[in-house]
Design a protein around this motif. Structure first.
Motif, short mmCIF file in Angstrom:
data_model
loop_
_atom_site.label_atom_id
_atom_site.label_comp_id
_atom_site.label_asym_id
_atom_site.label_seq_id
_atom_site.Cartn_x
_atom_site.Cartn_y
_atom_site.Cartn_z
N ALA A 1 0.80 -1.23 0.00
CA ALA A 1 0.00 0.00 0.00
C ALA A 1 0.84 1.28 0.00
N ALA B 1 -4.42 -5.06 -5.07
CA ALA B 1 -3.99 -6.06 -4.08
C ALA B 1 -4.68 -7.40 -4.33
N ILE C 1 -9.74 -7.93 1.79
CA ILE C 1 -8.50 -7.20 1.59
C ILE C 1 -8.32 -6.28 2.79
N SER C 2 -7.26 -6.48 3.56
CA SER C 2 -7.05 -5.74 4.81
C SER C 2 -5.73 -4.96 4.75
N VAL C 3 -5.84 -3.63 4.86
CA VAL C 3 -4.69 -2.74 4.71
C VAL C 3 -4.31 -2.14 6.07
N VAL D 1 -0.49 -5.35 3.38
CA VAL D 1 -1.86 -5.73 3.00
C VAL D 1 -2.00 -7.24 3.16
#
Length: 218
Positions: free
Chosen positions: A31, A108, A149-151, A180
């Motif tokens: 990211a 991503a 999707i985890s940022v 990410v």
């Protein structure tokens, strides 16, 4: 040229991929090229839909503050967990998903092997020191075919990535600014959480971790 096209030329470090399971991985630093665009967009979202500590169905206030953007937003109160098109605090639609958010989420997902992912919801969690997220499954979405999707932005966190049963031993995965995590397919319903956040200070975001979690909810 569309605004989204402007992000396609960003050089993202896709080679720094760490596998967590068959269809789950960490994209280290992925990211970072997007951060300059993400932060002002985040400020605009939070001005329109401020962070709040939601109440669980059991009546407990969550230690993590939450807001949303996108067509749908995740909410919790004594009546249960659900997605809603309306922010219950402002009684207005949630802020739209910014182009920079959408560009990061789709890039991503593609890098992790999930092409054609277009999120309609982004949960924005604010963790301050001491805040945590207990092990849980993301089960409020309509279709589990799409990934999560985890940022991570701001101070470090320890991500807990477990199995398909709550009692399964969870991996402890350190996450840093710009990392990410992506999980889907056979790993979509794994239990996951965040260990209590330790005291730390990020040069831009201060003593907090911001987590953007993209989903296809509707």
């Amino acid at each position: 040229m569309s605004t989204l096209d402007l992000f396609e030329g960003l050089q993202t470090p896709t080679q720094a991929i760490e596998s967590l399971a068959q269809q789950a991985c960490v994209l280290r630093g992925f990211a970072l090229p997007f951060v300059e665009a993400l932060l002002p967009a985040l400020d605009s979202i939070c001005a329109a839909a401020p962070f709040r500590h939601m109440v669980t169905p059991g009546g407990f206030s969550m230690s993590v503050a939450l807001t949303n953007c996108g067509r749908l937003g995740w909410t919790s109160d004594r009546s249960g967990y659900r997605y809603s098109a309306i922010d219950p605090t402002t009684e207005q639609p949630w802020p739209a998903l910014p182009t920079s958010f959408l560009a990061l989420a789709t890039a991503a997902a593609d890098a992790a092997g999930f092409p054609d992912f277009v999120p309609d919801a982004c949960l924005i969690n604010r963790y301050q020191p001491g805040a945590r997220m207990s092990l849980h499954q993301d089960k409020d979405e309509r279709d589990y075919a799409w990934p999560i999707i985890s940022v991570s932005l701001g101070i470090p966190a320890t991500f807990l990535f477990g199995g398909h049963h709550r009692a399964d031993k969870a991996q402890r995965v350190p996450l840093f600014h710009g990392d990410v995590v992506v999980w889907g397919g056979e790993d979509r319903l794994r239990y996951h959480g965040v260990a209590p956040i330790r005291e730390a200070l990020h040069s831009v975001l201060g003593a907090q971790r911001i987590n953007l979690t993209f989903r296809k909810a509707g």
